[in-house]
Design an enzyme around this catalytic site. Structure first.
Site, PDB file in Angstrom:
ATOM      1  CE  LYS A 194     -26.497 -34.835   2.640  1.00  0.00           C
ATOM      2  NZ  LYS A 194     -27.830 -34.487   2.182  1.00  0.00           N
TER       3      LYS A 194
ATOM      4  CG  HIS B 244     -36.894 -32.835  -1.932  1.00  0.00           C
ATOM      5  ND1 HIS B 244     -36.294 -34.060  -2.032  1.00  0.00           N
ATOM      6  CD2 HIS B 244     -36.186 -32.164  -0.989  1.00  0.00           C
ATOM      7  CE1 HIS B 244     -35.259 -34.126  -1.211  1.00  0.00           C
ATOM      8  NE2 HIS B 244     -35.172 -32.990  -0.551  1.00  0.00           N
TER       9      HIS B 244
ATOM     10  NE  ARG C  80     -36.705 -32.492   6.409  1.00  0.00           N
ATOM     11  CZ  ARG C  80     -35.640 -33.257   6.374  1.00  0.00           C
ATOM     12  NH1 ARG C  80     -35.723 -34.478   5.910  1.00  0.00           N
ATOM     13  NH2 ARG C  80     -34.486 -32.807   6.817  1.00  0.00           N
TER      14      ARG C  80
ATOM     15  CB  SER D  70     -32.627 -38.330   0.174  1.00  0.00           C
ATOM     16  OG  SER D  70     -33.367 -37.272  -0.403  1.00  0.00           O
TER      17      SER D  70
HETATM   18  N1  COA Z   1     -38.725 -33.522   1.899  1.00  0.00           N
HETATM   19  C1  COA Z   1     -37.949 -34.593   2.027  1.00  0.00           C
HETATM   20  N2  COA Z   1     -36.667 -34.536   2.386  1.00  0.00           N
HETATM   21  C2  COA Z   1     -36.150 -33.328   2.638  1.00  0.00           C
HETATM   22  C3  COA Z   1     -36.909 -32.166   2.551  1.00  0.00           C
HETATM   23  C4  COA Z   1     -38.259 -32.297   2.165  1.00  0.00           C
HETATM   24  N3  COA Z   1     -39.075 -31.252   2.057  1.00  0.00           N
HETATM   25  N4  COA Z   1     -36.117 -31.127   2.868  1.00  0.00           N
HETATM   26  C5  COA Z   1     -34.923 -31.636   3.143  1.00  0.00           C
HETATM   27  N5  COA Z   1     -34.939 -32.970   3.014  1.00  0.00           N
HETATM   28  C6  COA Z   1     -33.865 -33.901   3.289  1.00  0.00           C
HETATM   29  C7  COA Z   1     -32.983 -34.156   2.137  1.00  0.00           C
HETATM   30  O1  COA Z   1     -33.476 -35.232   1.348  1.00  0.00           O
HETATM   31  C8  COA Z   1     -31.691 -34.503   2.802  1.00  0.00           C
HETATM   32  O2  COA Z   1     -31.729 -35.843   3.234  1.00  0.00           O
HETATM   33  P1  COA Z   1     -30.422 -36.698   3.349  1.00  0.00           P
HETATM   34  O3  COA Z   1     -29.486 -35.939   4.248  1.00  0.00           O
HETATM   35  O4  COA Z   1     -30.943 -37.947   3.906  1.00  0.00           O
HETATM   36  O5  COA Z   1     -29.882 -36.804   1.941  1.00  0.00           O
HETATM   37  C9  COA Z   1     -31.694 -33.607   4.037  1.00  0.00           C
HETATM   38  O6  COA Z   1     -33.032 -33.324   4.274  1.00  0.00           O
HETATM   39  C10 COA Z   1     -31.025 -32.282   3.869  1.00  0.00           C
HETATM   40  O7  COA Z   1     -30.376 -32.254   2.676  1.00  0.00           O
HETATM   41  P2  COA Z   1     -30.441 -31.159   1.543  1.00  0.00           P
HETATM   42  O8  COA Z   1     -31.751 -30.519   1.418  1.00  0.00           O
HETATM   43  O9  COA Z   1     -29.832 -31.769   0.343  1.00  0.00           O
HETATM   44  O10 COA Z   1     -29.584 -30.102   2.126  1.00  0.00           O
HETATM   45  P3  COA Z   1     -28.130 -30.246   2.501  1.00  0.00           P
HETATM   46  O11 COA Z   1     -28.122 -29.649   3.858  1.00  0.00           O
HETATM   47  O12 COA Z   1     -27.531 -31.577   2.280  1.00  0.00           O
HETATM   48  O13 COA Z   1     -27.495 -29.340   1.362  1.00  0.00           O
HETATM   49  C11 COA Z   1     -26.928 -27.313   0.293  1.00  0.00           C
HETATM   50  C12 COA Z   1     -27.526 -28.040   1.460  1.00  0.00           C
HETATM   51  C13 COA Z   1     -26.572 -28.199  -0.886  1.00  0.00           C
HETATM   52  C14 COA Z   1     -27.953 -26.304  -0.134  1.00  0.00           C
HETATM   53  C15 COA Z   1     -25.701 -26.606   0.849  1.00  0.00           C
HETATM   54  O14 COA Z   1     -24.793 -27.576   1.316  1.00  0.00           O
HETATM   55  C16 COA Z   1     -25.037 -25.727  -0.181  1.00  0.00           C
HETATM   56  O15 COA Z   1     -25.489 -24.644  -0.433  1.00  0.00           O
HETATM   57  N6  COA Z   1     -23.940 -26.213  -0.780  1.00  0.00           N
HETATM   58  C17 COA Z   1     -23.186 -25.476  -1.785  1.00  0.00           C
HETATM   59  C18 COA Z   1     -21.850 -25.015  -1.229  1.00  0.00           C
HETATM   60  C19 COA Z   1     -22.031 -23.798  -0.372  1.00  0.00           C
HETATM   61  O16 COA Z   1     -22.462 -22.770  -0.812  1.00  0.00           O
HETATM   62  N7  COA Z   1     -21.635 -23.941   0.906  1.00  0.00           N
HETATM   63  C20 COA Z   1     -21.725 -22.877   1.871  1.00  0.00           C
HETATM   64  C21 COA Z   1     -23.080 -22.838   2.493  1.00  0.00           C
HETATM   65  S1  COA Z   1     -23.211 -21.496   3.630  1.00  0.00           S
END
Ligand code: COA
Length: 163
Positions: free
Chosen positions: A47, A22, A96, A134
């Protein structure tokens, strides 16, 4: 490097915890945008978090303390509503691998459906971070592995104290 414009971008995620992958994306973004807002989702469907929202914010702030272009905040509810409260229409996400694409494509298009002016911008991390997540980092730490190459020292210690 000169900023090409004055814009702000919002980098949303769960950051449980923030990793060097990140951080790599954020450092790249802060060379393009004047301000990068790290928006940490307090809740996320399906989650179970290892760190409470206040702790995720604190860990991210510490990890990013050297970067003055960064602001770290928590948000609840829809991402589009959070973005509407800030002076931007730009979302940043990291890609990624090809396997991220489908989920990211869906999120980007759904967010645009909810708020037609939004644009999602994708950056790719340095190759050495393409396989970090993560969850994997947490699993390695839980099983006693060394995670300092994947997260800041502060976070490696925080993960060790969860064991
Ligand atoms: N380096 C390391 N890890 C990375 C990364 C990077 N560059 N990019 C993504 N990841 C990992 C994250 O650590 C995470 O790992 P995990 O699942 O093991 O915890 C995974 O990739 C993806 O997670 P994250 O980036 O947190 O995205 P998400 O898909 O869980 O969350 C939100 C996305 C929070 C942005 C989305 O759910 C959201 O907008 N929520 C708000 C509610 C909403 O508006 N919902 C409608 C959406 S249309």
């Amino acid at each position: 490097m000169q900023h090409s414009n004055n814009s702000t971008v919002v980098y949303p995620g769960t950051f449980d915890p923030i990793t060097r992958g990140h951080e790599d994306i954020i450092n790249r973004a802060s060379k393009i945008f004047n301000k990068v807002i790290i928006a940490i989702a307090a809740v996320s469907t399906g989650k179970q978090f290892s760190f409470a929202i206040d702790r995720r914010v604190e860990l991210a702030k510490n990890a990013l303390a050297g970067n003055p272009a960064v602001e770290v905040v928590a948000f609840e509810g829809l991402l589009v509503d959070f973005i509407a409260s800030r002076e931007t229409n730009l979302i940043l996400r990291g890609l990624r691998a090809v396997s991220d694409f489908e989920h990211e494509f869906q999120l980007a298009n759904m967010n645009r459906k909810l708020s037609p002016d939004l644009e999602t911008i994708f950056l790719t991390p340095s190759e050495q971070f393409t396989y970090i997540s993560s969850s994997l980092v947490k699993e390695i730490a839980r099983l006693g592995g060394n995670v300092e190459q994947f997260v800041s020292m502060d976070i490696a210690n925080a993960l060790a104290s969860l064991r």
